[in-house]
Design a protein around this motif. Sequence first.
Motif, PDB file in Angstrom:
ATOM      1  N   GLU A   1     -71.299   3.261  60.737  1.00 58.88           N
ATOM      2  CA  GLU A   1     -71.172   3.402  59.273  1.00 58.88           C
ATOM      3  C   GLU A   1     -70.100   4.363  58.809  1.00 58.88           C
ATOM      4  N   SER A   2     -69.675   5.390  59.682  1.00 59.41           N
ATOM      5  CA  SER A   2     -68.859   6.479  59.532  1.00 59.41           C
ATOM      6  C   SER A   2     -67.549   5.660  59.417  1.00 59.41           C
ATOM      7  N   LEU A   3     -67.317   4.676  60.078  1.00 61.61           N
ATOM      8  CA  LEU A   3     -65.958   3.932  59.966  1.00 61.61           C
ATOM      9  C   LEU A   3     -65.783   3.256  58.643  1.00 61.61           C
ATOM     10  N   ASN A   4     -66.827   3.114  57.895  1.00 62.70           N
ATOM     11  CA  ASN A   4     -66.605   2.272  56.614  1.00 62.70           C
ATOM     12  C   ASN A   4     -66.494   3.328  55.251  1.00 62.70           C
ATOM     13  N   VAL A   5     -66.481   4.592  55.630  1.00 66.78           N
ATOM     14  CA  VAL A   5     -66.142   5.525  54.693  1.00 66.78           C
ATOM     15  C   VAL A   5     -64.816   5.532  53.984  1.00 66.78           C
ATOM     16  N   ARG A   6     -64.859   5.180  52.600  1.00 67.10           N
ATOM     17  CA  ARG A   6     -63.260   5.594  52.060  1.00 67.10           C
ATOM     18  C   ARG A   6     -63.066   6.183  50.913  1.00 67.10           C
ATOM     19  N   ASP A   7     -64.301   6.852  50.328  1.00 69.21           N
ATOM     20  CA  ASP A   7     -64.298   7.712  49.389  1.00 69.21           C
ATOM     21  C   ASP A   7     -65.154   8.802  49.346  1.00 69.21           C
ATOM     22  N   GLU A   8     -65.254   9.743  48.458  1.00 69.23           N
ATOM     23  CA  GLU A   8     -66.256  10.784  48.414  1.00 69.23           C
ATOM     24  C   GLU A   8     -67.662  10.349  48.367  1.00 69.23           C
ATOM     25  N   ASP A   9     -67.949   9.353  47.425  1.00 76.49           N
ATOM     26  CA  ASP A   9     -69.419   9.050  47.388  1.00 76.49           C
ATOM     27  C   ASP A   9     -69.771   8.177  48.569  1.00 76.49           C
ATOM     28  N   GLY A  10     -68.877   7.619  49.291  1.00 74.66           N
ATOM     29  CA  GLY A  10     -69.353   6.994  50.584  1.00 74.66           C
ATOM     30  C   GLY A  10     -69.580   8.024  51.712  1.00 74.66           C
ATOM     31  N   PHE A  11     -68.782   9.234  51.756  1.00 77.97           N
ATOM     32  CA  PHE A  11     -69.101  10.097  52.477  1.00 77.97           C
ATOM     33  C   PHE A  11     -70.463  10.947  52.288  1.00 77.97           C
ATOM     34  N   ARG A  12     -70.761  11.066  51.024  1.00 76.44           N
ATOM     35  CA  ARG A  12     -71.972  11.633  50.705  1.00 76.44           C
ATOM     36  C   ARG A  12     -73.218  10.799  51.114  1.00 76.44           C
ATOM     37  N   GLY A  13     -73.159   9.347  50.909  1.00 79.03           N
ATOM     38  CA  GLY A  13     -73.968   8.485  51.114  1.00 79.03           C
ATOM     39  C   GLY A  13     -74.405   8.574  52.754  1.00 79.03           C
ATOM     40  N   LEU A  14     -73.056   8.727  53.457  1.00 79.95           N
ATOM     41  CA  LEU A  14     -73.186   8.679  55.107  1.00 79.95           C
ATOM     42  C   LEU A  14     -74.217   9.976  55.441  1.00 79.95           C
ATOM     43  N   VAL A  15     -73.800  10.862  54.757  1.00 78.28           N
ATOM     44  CA  VAL A  15     -74.682  12.002  55.132  1.00 78.28           C
ATOM     45  C   VAL A  15     -76.010  12.203  54.584  1.00 78.28           C
ATOM     46  N   ARG A  16     -76.140  11.392  53.563  1.00 79.40           N
ATOM     47  CA  ARG A  16     -77.814  11.724  53.197  1.00 79.40           C
ATOM     48  C   ARG A  16     -78.589  10.456  53.881  1.00 79.40           C
ATOM     49  N   GLN A  17     -77.935   9.337  54.412  1.00 75.45           N
ATOM     50  CA  GLN A  17     -78.671   8.354  54.920  1.00 75.45           C
ATOM     51  C   GLN A  17     -78.675   8.402  56.257  1.00 75.45           C
ATOM     52  N   HIS A  18     -77.400   8.834  56.955  1.00 73.60           N
ATOM     53  CA  HIS A  18     -77.403   8.816  58.494  1.00 73.60           C
ATOM     54  C   HIS A  18     -77.379   9.917  59.137  1.00 73.60           C
ATOM     55  N   VAL A  19     -76.926  11.046  58.464  1.00 74.64           N
ATOM     56  CA  VAL A  19     -76.909  12.513  59.240  1.00 74.64           C
ATOM     57  C   VAL A  19     -78.212  13.082  59.205  1.00 74.64           C
TER      58      VAL A  19
END
Length: 252
Positions: A18-36
């Motif tokens: 999923e980290s490969l799909n991050v393209r903006d700050e909201d996507g980064f925050r979503g990655l952290v909340r859902q997968h980190v």
Amino acid sequence: MPALSDTRALLFARFAEESLNVRDEDGFRGLVRQHVQPLLPHATLLAAIGRVHFDHLQILHIVDVDYPQPFLESLPRVFRVNERPAFARWLSTRSAVVLDTGSDEVPMSEQERAEVEVIGNGRLVIHGVPDLSGYMGSFLSFAQVPRDIPADDARMVVNLLCPHLHAALCRLPQPLTKDDAVLGNLTQIEKQLLGLLAAGRTNAEIAKLRGKSPDTIRNQLYKLFDKLNVGSRAEAVSLLLASKTLSDIRID
């Protein structure tokens, strides 16, 4: 050395994908909340992009995940290594560091100890990617990591997460800095000079390539350094390497 269980290994594989799909700050925050969060429970994350040198960190941009706003507003933009022993520990080991006010394992300055107490509720885990070239590094601070998670386990997980989070941060659109604005206003000749400096050309070589006298080149470089507000060739090249406006400049 602890190892990931089968369940956590699957969670990590999903996070990495999923980290490969991050393209903006909201996507980064979503990655952290859902997968980190499932891999490393924590309350907040501060992710900084900047120039990470051997003696200091200069923050250029911050992406926070639920960090307290008052702390972000008061956060210094430059961290000096000689003032922060815990930060120095991370730079020297190139590995995640667990900061715990209830432990003496990692020496901390009074400032660091206060930050860990207030922001981390007594416990932080820090890591990042130092970049001694001055181009782009990252710094990650996971706050309020529960004390029932062993330090070795927290370090292992953050060491695994860090390269993927760093890569995701580097893909984010970065806001223009004051340096970018200055670089964007360079003349074509000044851009050419900067490219030649980045290629390691001497004044004599630049003069020969441009068909000018060494004195003329010296004067042009003085004016360029003054415009960039730098005092050396190395500082000028560092600005170029960190620039988001001159990525197409020729370095030869």
